[in-house]
Design a protein around this motif. Structure first.
Motif, PDB file in Angstrom:
ATOM      1  N   THR A   1      45.015 -69.192 -24.002  1.00  0.00           N
ATOM      2  CA  THR A   1      46.421 -68.837 -24.199  1.00  0.00           C
ATOM      3  C   THR A   1      46.773 -67.548 -23.481  1.00  0.00           C
ATOM      4  OG1 THR A   1      46.389 -69.919 -26.364  1.00  0.00           O
ATOM      5  CG2 THR A   1      48.183 -68.385 -25.938  1.00  0.00           C
ATOM      6  N   VAL A   2      45.887 -66.561 -23.563  1.00  0.00           N
ATOM      7  CA  VAL A   2      46.138 -65.277 -22.901  1.00  0.00           C
ATOM      8  C   VAL A   2      46.294 -65.462 -21.398  1.00  0.00           C
ATOM      9  CG1 VAL A   2      45.095 -63.043 -22.336  1.00  0.00           C
ATOM     10  CG2 VAL A   2      45.038 -63.884 -24.677  1.00  0.00           C
ATOM     11  N   SER A   3      45.516 -66.359 -20.807  1.00  0.00           N
ATOM     12  CA  SER A   3      45.596 -66.575 -19.356  1.00  0.00           C
ATOM     13  C   SER A   3      46.777 -67.457 -18.964  1.00  0.00           C
ATOM     14  CB  SER A   3      44.291 -67.193 -18.848  1.00  0.00           C
ATOM     15  OG  SER A   3      44.056 -68.446 -19.459  1.00  0.00           O
ATOM     16  N   VAL A   4      47.125 -68.431 -19.825  1.00  0.00           N
ATOM     17  CA  VAL A   4      48.195 -69.377 -19.470  1.00  0.00           C
ATOM     18  C   VAL A   4      49.581 -68.798 -19.729  1.00  0.00           C
ATOM     19  CG1 VAL A   4      49.197 -71.642 -20.042  1.00  0.00           C
ATOM     20  CG2 VAL A   4      46.734 -71.390 -19.818  1.00  0.00           C
ATOM     21  N   LYS A   5      49.723 -67.878 -20.686  1.00  0.00           N
ATOM     22  CA  LYS A   5      51.058 -67.397 -21.049  1.00  0.00           C
ATOM     23  C   LYS A   5      51.726 -66.589 -19.944  1.00  0.00           C
ATOM     24  CE  LYS A   5      49.894 -63.035 -23.398  1.00  0.00           C
ATOM     25  NZ  LYS A   5      49.975 -62.302 -24.683  1.00  0.00           N
ATOM     26  N   THR A   6      50.962 -66.184 -18.940  1.00  0.00           N
ATOM     27  CA  THR A   6      51.538 -65.458 -17.803  1.00  0.00           C
ATOM     28  C   THR A   6      51.923 -66.390 -16.654  1.00  0.00           C
ATOM     29  OG1 THR A   6      49.308 -65.040 -16.921  1.00  0.00           O
ATOM     30  CG2 THR A   6      50.250 -63.376 -18.382  1.00  0.00           C
ATOM     31  N   GLU A   7      51.731 -67.700 -16.827  1.00  0.00           N
ATOM     32  CA  GLU A   7      52.087 -68.640 -15.769  1.00  0.00           C
ATOM     33  C   GLU A   7      53.606 -68.713 -15.598  1.00  0.00           C
ATOM     34  OE1 GLU A   7      50.111 -70.240 -13.741  1.00  0.00           O
ATOM     35  OE2 GLU A   7      48.210 -69.620 -14.637  1.00  0.00           O
ATOM     36  N   VAL A   8      54.019 -69.198 -14.431  1.00  0.00           N
ATOM     37  CA  VAL A   8      55.443 -69.226 -14.090  1.00  0.00           C
ATOM     38  C   VAL A   8      56.235 -70.113 -15.026  1.00  0.00           C
ATOM     39  CG1 VAL A   8      57.101 -69.837 -12.285  1.00  0.00           C
ATOM     40  CG2 VAL A   8      54.948 -68.725 -11.671  1.00  0.00           C
ATOM     41  N   PHE A   9      55.679 -71.286 -15.404  1.00  0.00           N
ATOM     42  CA  PHE A   9      56.443 -72.215 -16.228  1.00  0.00           C
ATOM     43  C   PHE A   9      56.672 -71.663 -17.633  1.00  0.00           C
ATOM     44  CE2 PHE A   9      52.014 -73.421 -16.767  1.00  0.00           C
ATOM     45  CZ  PHE A   9      51.897 -73.642 -18.123  1.00  0.00           C
ATOM     46  N   VAL A  10      55.751 -70.817 -18.115  1.00  0.00           N
ATOM     47  CA  VAL A  10      55.944 -70.186 -19.421  1.00  0.00           C
ATOM     48  C   VAL A  10      57.010 -69.106 -19.328  1.00  0.00           C
ATOM     49  CG1 VAL A  10      54.843 -68.865 -21.275  1.00  0.00           C
ATOM     50  CG2 VAL A  10      53.589 -70.697 -20.134  1.00  0.00           C
ATOM     51  N   GLU A  11      56.963 -68.291 -18.286  1.00  0.00           N
ATOM     52  CA  GLU A  11      57.972 -67.245 -18.109  1.00  0.00           C
ATOM     53  C   GLU A  11      59.355 -67.854 -17.912  1.00  0.00           C
ATOM     54  OE1 GLU A  11      56.563 -64.938 -14.861  1.00  0.00           O
ATOM     55  OE2 GLU A  11      55.027 -63.894 -16.051  1.00  0.00           O
ATOM     56  N   ALA A  12      59.419 -69.000 -17.215  1.00  0.00           N
ATOM     57  CA  ALA A  12      60.710 -69.668 -17.033  1.00  0.00           C
ATOM     58  C   ALA A  12      61.261 -70.177 -18.357  1.00  0.00           C
ATOM     59  CB  ALA A  12      60.544 -70.831 -16.051  1.00  0.00           C
ATOM     60  N   ALA A  13      60.393 -70.701 -19.198  1.00  0.00           N
ATOM     61  CA  ALA A  13      60.829 -71.164 -20.520  1.00  0.00           C
ATOM     62  C   ALA A  13      61.343 -70.009 -21.354  1.00  0.00           C
ATOM     63  CB  ALA A  13      59.678 -71.868 -21.223  1.00  0.00           C
ATOM     64  N   GLN A  14      60.686 -68.871 -21.277  1.00  0.00           N
ATOM     65  CA  GLN A  14      61.146 -67.692 -22.015  1.00  0.00           C
ATOM     66  C   GLN A  14      62.490 -67.202 -21.482  1.00  0.00           C
ATOM     67  OE1 GLN A  14      57.756 -65.211 -21.254  1.00  0.00           O
ATOM     68  NE2 GLN A  14      56.666 -65.850 -23.113  1.00  0.00           N
ATOM     69  N   ALA A  15      62.674 -67.325 -20.169  1.00  0.00           N
ATOM     70  CA  ALA A  15      63.908 -66.837 -19.560  1.00  0.00           C
ATOM     71  C   ALA A  15      65.129 -67.643 -19.982  1.00  0.00           C
ATOM     72  CB  ALA A  15      63.772 -66.853 -18.037  1.00  0.00           C
ATOM     73  N   ILE A  16      64.957 -68.921 -20.264  1.00  0.00           N
ATOM     74  CA  ILE A  16      66.106 -69.746 -20.671  1.00  0.00           C
ATOM     75  C   ILE A  16      66.298 -69.741 -22.185  1.00  0.00           C
ATOM     76  CG2 ILE A  16      65.859 -71.244 -18.662  1.00  0.00           C
ATOM     77  CD1 ILE A  16      64.605 -73.344 -20.511  1.00  0.00           C
ATOM     78  N   GLY A  17      65.510 -68.921 -22.895  1.00  0.00           N
ATOM     79  CA  GLY A  17      65.743 -68.748 -24.322  1.00  0.00           C
ATOM     80  C   GLY A  17      64.876 -69.561 -25.246  1.00  0.00           C
ATOM     81  N   ALA A  18      63.779 -70.136 -24.760  1.00  0.00           N
ATOM     82  CA  ALA A  18      62.890 -70.892 -25.633  1.00  0.00           C
ATOM     83  C   ALA A  18      62.228 -69.951 -26.631  1.00  0.00           C
ATOM     84  CB  ALA A  18      61.829 -71.619 -24.808  1.00  0.00           C
ATOM     85  N   ASN A  19      62.222 -70.354 -27.910  1.00  0.00           N
ATOM     86  CA  ASN A  19      61.599 -69.504 -28.918  1.00  0.00           C
ATOM     87  C   ASN A  19      60.087 -69.682 -28.914  1.00  0.00           C
ATOM     88  OD1 ASN A  19      61.026 -71.898 -30.380  1.00  0.00           O
ATOM     89  ND2 ASN A  19      63.010 -71.791 -31.420  1.00  0.00           N
ATOM     90  N   THR A  20      59.416 -68.915 -29.777  1.00  0.00           N
ATOM     91  CA  THR A  20      57.952 -68.920 -29.792  1.00  0.00           C
ATOM     92  C   THR A  20      57.398 -70.305 -30.091  1.00  0.00           C
ATOM     93  OG1 THR A  20      57.901 -66.608 -30.491  1.00  0.00           O
ATOM     94  CG2 THR A  20      55.909 -67.915 -30.864  1.00  0.00           C
ATOM     95  N   TRP A  21      57.977 -71.010 -31.088  1.00  0.00           N
ATOM     96  CA  TRP A  21      57.497 -72.339 -31.453  1.00  0.00           C
ATOM     97  C   TRP A  21      57.644 -73.320 -30.294  1.00  0.00           C
ATOM     98  CZ3 TRP A  21      54.561 -75.365 -34.066  1.00  0.00           C
ATOM     99  CH2 TRP A  21      54.847 -76.727 -34.157  1.00  0.00           C
ATOM    100  N   GLN A  22      58.768 -73.266 -29.593  1.00  0.00           N
ATOM    101  CA  GLN A  22      58.979 -74.174 -28.467  1.00  0.00           C
ATOM    102  C   GLN A  22      57.992 -73.906 -27.338  1.00  0.00           C
ATOM    103  OE1 GLN A  22      63.131 -73.267 -27.790  1.00  0.00           O
ATOM    104  NE2 GLN A  22      63.818 -75.126 -28.864  1.00  0.00           N
ATOM    105  N   VAL A  23      57.746 -72.630 -27.061  1.00  0.00           N
ATOM    106  CA  VAL A  23      56.797 -72.299 -25.995  1.00  0.00           C
ATOM    107  C   VAL A  23      55.387 -72.765 -26.357  1.00  0.00           C
ATOM    108  CG1 VAL A  23      55.694 -70.404 -24.744  1.00  0.00           C
ATOM    109  CG2 VAL A  23      58.153 -70.348 -25.171  1.00  0.00           C
TER     110      VAL A  23
END
Length: 294
Positions: free
Chosen positions: A175-197
């Motif tokens: 999780t620590v390595s994957v959470k910095t991936e682009v698709f995760v950051e993009a999901a955070q940028a559009i407002g996805a909450n913690t559960w959705q991510v």
């Protein structure tokens, strides 16, 4: 901004693997399925009269060597060893599935949340899991078995605690390595909450080693259950269980009653070998680096 999800995780892709790993996994799978069928069919075979009652004293004199009537012989208590060996697979399967499932259901979510949230929560959980991990699994299970008592569920709980840190550490590191991936950051940028991510973008990308852990922990759980049964801390005495039968067989060995130890011990060994082979073969398929090294 459109969110692009990551491709399928590595363990879901079809991959070319060596013939050796395929053979290992196939052999392990056959052995595992064989014991699963034994565990499922044992009550049916008893109900139609093809299998003796494993808790009923049958022989007179008390112990009888292997014969046409008693394939695996009978114990000093008069129990049919063949019947107890088959029903022992049922007890082992129940405890193993419960123990590994409980540890997975606790360790995987904790690892994901801890690795994604970070901070003090992550440090506290990491310290707790590392503390548990330093205790030998059998010793921890024996201590917990003293506290919770005997029984299938209690034995599963006592065994499962030792495996939670393994799931936690593996999933947290992914999780620590994957959470910095682009698709995760993009999901955070559009407002996805913690559960959705966690559920939509991280889950299938961080559990690639969980199936391997599950099979290897299942193999180890059989040995731990056998150890608890040998010490008289596993299942109640009336429940057929390989470790308890080996304890009784050890007392009978000096008198030449070898068959009561051979068949339960052989069954336990084969089931552990089957799960281990399947887990190792699966591990080579999931981890491409192992294939490259081979």
């Amino acid at each position: 901004m459109a969110v692009t999800r990551s491709p399928l995780p590595q363990f879901l892709r079809l991959s070319k693997t060596s013939s050796l790993s395929q053979r290992l996994m196939l052999i392990g799978l056959v052995i595992t399925v064989f014991f699963i069928l034994i565990a499922l069919l044992a009550p049916l075979l008893q109900s139609i009269g093809l299998l003796q009652n494993p808790t009923e004293s049958l022989s007179n004199p008390i112990h009888v060597p292997p014969s046409e009537k008693y394939w695996f012989g009978t114990s000093r208590q008069g129990y049919d060893v063949f019947s107890r060996t088959l029903f022992g697979a049922q007890a082992a399967l129940q405890v193993v599935i419960l123990a590994t499932s409980l540890s997975m259901l606790v360790g995987v979510p904790l690892g994901m949340v801890s690795g994604y949230v970070g901070g003090r929560w992550d440090k506290a959980l990491l310290f707790l899991m590392d503390s548990i991990y330093t205790i030998p699994g059998l010793l921890l299970s024996v201590t917990l078995a003293f506290i919770v008592g005997r029984g299938i569920l209690n034995a599963a709980i006592a065994i499962s605690i030792a495996y939670i840190p393994q799931y936690y550490r593996v999933v947290r590191n992914h999780t620590v390595s994957v959470k910095t991936e682009v698709f995760v950051e993009a999901a955070q940028a559009i407002g996805a909450n913690t559960w959705q991510v966690l559920s939509k973008y991280l889950f299938f990308n961080v559990i690639q080693s969980v199936p391997v852990l599950f099979t290897l922990n299942a193999a180890d759980a059989i040995l731990v259950l056998g150890g608890l049964g040998f010490l008289g801390l596993g299942l109640p005495p009336e429940v057929p269980e390989w470790g308890h039968d080996l304890k009784l067989a050890l007392q009978a060995l000096p008198t030449g009653i070898w068959w009561t130890a051979l068949f339960p011990g052989l069954a336990m060994t084969l089931m552990v070998v089957g799960l281990s082979l399947f887990g190792e073969g699966l591990n080579e398929i999931i981890n491409p680096r192992l294939r490259q090294q081979r």
